[in-house]
Design an enzyme around this catalytic site. Structure first.
Site, PDB file in Angstrom:
ATOM      1  N   ASP A   4       0.791  -1.166  -0.048  1.00 16.14           N
ATOM      2  CA  ASP A   4      -0.114   0.103  -0.182  1.00 16.14           C
ATOM      3  C   ASP A   4       1.108   1.307  -0.033  1.00 16.14           C
ATOM      4  O   ASP A   4       0.356   2.327  -0.224  1.00 16.14           O
ATOM      5  CB  ASP A   4      -0.980  -0.131   1.141  1.00 16.14           C
ATOM      6  N   GLY A  32      -4.026  -4.424  18.871  1.00 18.61           N
ATOM      7  CA  GLY A  32      -2.757  -4.612  18.534  1.00 18.61           C
ATOM      8  C   GLY A  32      -2.306  -5.981  17.709  1.00 18.61           C
ATOM      9  O   GLY A  32      -1.315  -6.448  17.948  1.00 18.61           O
ATOM     10  N   SER A  58      -6.490  -4.024  12.996  1.00 19.57           N
ATOM     11  CA  SER A  58      -6.858  -2.694  12.701  1.00 19.57           C
ATOM     12  C   SER A  58      -7.969  -2.131  13.508  1.00 19.57           C
ATOM     13  O   SER A  58      -8.893  -1.173  13.347  1.00 19.57           O
ATOM     14  CB  SER A  58      -7.254  -2.528  11.209  1.00 19.57           C
ATOM     15  N   SER A  59      -7.764  -2.417  14.887  1.00 16.47           N
ATOM     16  CA  SER A  59      -8.685  -1.469  15.947  1.00 16.47           C
ATOM     17  C   SER A  59      -8.471  -0.326  15.715  1.00 16.47           C
ATOM     18  O   SER A  59      -9.469   0.517  15.978  1.00 16.47           O
ATOM     19  CB  SER A  59      -8.355  -2.054  17.282  1.00 16.47           C
ATOM     20  N   SER A  60      -7.424   0.407  15.327  1.00 14.82           N
ATOM     21  CA  SER A  60      -7.089   1.521  15.466  1.00 14.82           C
ATOM     22  C   SER A  60      -8.104   2.318  14.095  1.00 14.82           C
ATOM     23  O   SER A  60      -8.784   3.312  14.488  1.00 14.82           O
ATOM     24  CB  SER A  60      -5.675   2.244  15.100  1.00 14.82           C
ATOM     25  N   ASP A  85      -6.251   0.289   5.841  1.00 15.95           N
ATOM     26  CA  ASP A  85      -7.177  -0.022   7.050  1.00 15.95           C
ATOM     27  C   ASP A  85      -8.182   0.838   7.044  1.00 15.95           C
ATOM     28  O   ASP A  85      -9.333   0.120   7.316  1.00 15.95           O
ATOM     29  CB  ASP A  85      -6.285   0.076   8.298  1.00 15.95           C
ATOM     30  N   TYR A 109       9.328  -1.490   9.998  1.00 16.31           N
ATOM     31  CA  TYR A 109       8.504  -0.950   9.276  1.00 16.31           C
ATOM     32  C   TYR A 109       8.922   0.104   8.266  1.00 16.31           C
ATOM     33  O   TYR A 109       9.070   0.313   6.975  1.00 16.31           O
ATOM     34  CB  TYR A 109       6.974  -0.454   9.669  1.00 16.31           C
TER      35      TYR A 109
HETATM   36  P1  ADP Z   1      -4.091  -2.280  15.680  1.00 12.29           P
HETATM   37  O1  ADP Z   1      -4.787  -1.307  14.726  1.00 12.29           O
HETATM   38  O2  ADP Z   1      -3.641  -3.510  14.613  1.00 12.29           O
HETATM   39  O3  ADP Z   1      -5.073  -3.163  16.501  1.00 12.29           O
HETATM   40  P2  ADP Z   1      -2.584  -0.103  16.566  1.00 12.29           P
HETATM   41  O4  ADP Z   1      -1.321  -0.211  17.400  1.00 12.29           O
HETATM   42  O5  ADP Z   1      -2.564   0.436  15.172  1.00 12.29           O
HETATM   43  O6  ADP Z   1      -2.900  -1.778  16.470  1.00 12.29           O
HETATM   44  O7  ADP Z   1      -4.007   0.422  17.421  1.00 12.29           O
HETATM   45  C1  ADP Z   1      -4.079   0.012  18.692  1.00 12.29           C
HETATM   46  C2  ADP Z   1      -4.486   1.342  19.611  1.00 12.29           C
HETATM   47  O8  ADP Z   1      -5.790   1.810  19.357  1.00 12.29           O
HETATM   48  C3  ADP Z   1      -4.646   0.872  21.110  1.00 12.29           C
HETATM   49  O9  ADP Z   1      -3.231   0.971  21.805  1.00 12.29           O
HETATM   50  C4  ADP Z   1      -5.579   1.968  21.556  1.00 12.29           C
HETATM   51  O10 ADP Z   1      -4.566   3.167  21.717  1.00 12.29           O
HETATM   52  C5  ADP Z   1      -6.431   2.157  20.374  1.00 12.29           C
HETATM   53  N1  ADP Z   1      -7.485   1.623  20.353  1.00 12.29           N
HETATM   54  C6  ADP Z   1      -7.963   0.675  19.494  1.00 12.29           C
HETATM   55  N2  ADP Z   1      -9.359   0.250  20.054  1.00 12.29           N
HETATM   56  C7  ADP Z   1      -9.492   0.809  21.285  1.00 12.29           C
HETATM   57  C8  ADP Z   1     -10.647   0.900  22.054  1.00 12.29           C
HETATM   58  N3  ADP Z   1     -11.807   0.332  21.818  1.00 12.29           N
HETATM   59  N4  ADP Z   1     -10.546   1.785  23.173  1.00 12.29           N
HETATM   60  C9  ADP Z   1      -9.421   2.401  23.370  1.00 12.29           C
HETATM   61  N5  ADP Z   1      -8.334   2.545  22.546  1.00 12.29           N
HETATM   62  C10 ADP Z   1      -8.392   1.809  21.431  1.00 12.29           C
HETATM   63 MG    MG Z   2      -3.803   0.136  13.567  1.00 10.62          MG
END
Ligand code: ADP
Ligand code: MG
Length: 384
Positions: free
Chosen positions: A36, A122, A126-128, A172, A224
């Site tokens: 990407d 983490g 892609s929780s972020s 993402d 990365y």
């Molecule tokens: P990924 O996107 O792969 O899960 P990242 O390191 O990019 O990993 O993002 C994770 C970060 O996003 C967490 O450390 C936190 O700061 C934030 N985050 C994600 N989901 C939540 C949530 N539900 N509540 C609070 N913070 C969150």
């Molecule tokens: Mg992320």
């Protein structure tokens, strides 16, 4: 976490009703890894796991943020004070979205936000992006901004790159914003053109497992950056804007031109072959032949392991064990050095495979991985 629970959580925290409830999913990438930032192809699909947010507007410049996953009272910020890289906490992601919207000239005058998530954080899922996109979509609706999914994705990427300070591509956020149920999203990261590709696993008796290794090796961020810089160097040496511009049938000539640059040559070979694998996967899926993508996924893993060198023992163990136990294909997904792998398998083989993978982790002395089925699900939407 249902819409009702998040709505109730909001009411309890803020002593008022939210104006609505929205959800945005995590994603896995089927094929097209580390392409990407080379203007290449990616092919994510949305997970059933979502971040759900209850939101109400405010007109007094105050932004209050609360996550059910983070203990404590809401964090209170002023929209006028938002500044890039000023917030190292989780609130940087949603605050960054408000900042990016305002920077782009959209009048967002504050909000109360309460959210909860079922996306593992983490784990490379892609929780972020789910967090950013759910907030962006809510504000887009509430402030009637009229932005399309791909535009919201761009603003969320800016939030993450500039406000949070994390270099990520556009995949993402686009996946979370734009995916459709039963489909994978074929995205050209050069012009953001996209195509929904049918990916009906269940009707074919197939299943795609996600195996979250629950490890993230600490050096992943720096690695990365090095891969990214190496790809840019490759493009510069070869005189193209991005590695995407090297056609697959021009690879040998390109590699010959990189004599003496072994490391760069390996990176180039991965990116060029990975783009070609993504195109092969698209044509197979469009012709309804899901099973045949298995070996291409496995090829992709070998390329990430041997050429791009972003795998790790845990990811290799998932792939090797899955293949030895009859999987159709398997590969790491996401940036690497931990996070998750995906395994394409006959549905009937899921119990045996899961057991074999868990056993292999026990035998190797690793923590038990989290294994779940990834059903291609809907992108971001309003729930209530
Ligand atoms: P990924 O996107 O792969 O899960 P990242 O390191 O990019 O990993 O993002 C994770 C970060 O996003 C967490 O450390 C936190 O700061 C934030 N985050 C994600 N989901 C939540 C949530 N539900 N509540 C609070 N913070 C969150
Ligand atoms: Mg992320």
């Amino acid at each position: 976490m249902g819409a009702l629970e998040v709505r109730e959580g909001f009411t309890e925290l803020y002593d008022a009703e939210p104006e609505g409830v929205w959800a945005a999913p995590g994603r896995v990438n089927l094929i097209g890894e580390h392409t990407d930032y080379n203007d290449g192809f990616v092919m994510p699909f949305a997970l059933p796991h979502v971040t759900t947010a209850a939101v109400a507007r405010r007109d007094d410049g105050v932004l209050r943020l609360h996550s059910a996953d983070v203990p404590g009272a809401p964090v209170e910020l002023r929209v006028d004070d938002l500044a890039p890289e000023s917030d190292r906490n989780w609130t940087g992601y949603p605050a960054g979205v408000v900042w990016a919207l305002r920077e782009a000239g959209h009048e967002v005058t504050g909000a109360d936000v309460h959210l909860a998530s079922t996306v593992p954080t983490g784990a490379g899922l892609s929780s972020s992006a789910a967090l950013e996109v759910v907030v962006a979509l809510a504000l887009n609706d509430l402030y009637a901004l009229g932005l399309k999914g791909w535009q919201l994705a761009r603003l969320c990427q800016r939030a993450e790159n500039v406000y949070v300070g994390a270099p990520t591509g556009i995949m993402d956020q686009t996946a979370s914003a734009c995916c459709e149920s039963g489909h994978a999203l074929f995205l050209d990261t050069r012009d953001l053109s996209q195509r929904q590709i049918p990916f009906g696993l269940a009707s074919e008796g197939l299943c795609l497992l996600v195996v979250d290794t629950r490890v993230q090796h600490a050096h992943s961020g720096g690695e990365y950056g090095r891969r990214r810089a190496g790809c840019e160097k490759g493009a510069a040496l070869l005189g193209v804007d991005a590695l995407r511009d090297i056609p697959h049938d021009g690879l040998d000539v390109a590699l010959a031109g990189l004599a003496g640059e072994e490391e760069v040559a390996r990176l180039v070979r991965h990116v060029v072959t990975e783009d070609e694998r993504a195109e092969r996967v698209v044509s197979l899926l469009e012709s309804g032949d899901i099973r045949s993508i298995g070996p291409i996924l496995t090829e992709g893993h070998a390329s990430l392991r041997d050429d791009f060198r972003v795998s790790c023992p845990e990811l290799d163990l998932v792939v090797d064990t899955a293949l030895a136990s009859g999987a159709l294909g398997a590969r790491m997904t996401g940036g690497g050095f931990g996070g998750s792998a995906i395994v394409l398998t006959e549905s009937s083989d899921v119990p045996t495979l899961t057991q074999a993978i868990e056993q292999s982790f026990t035998d190797a002395g690793h923590r038990t991985p989290r294994v779940f089925e990834a059903v291609p699900s809907a992108g971001a939407r309003r729930l209530a």
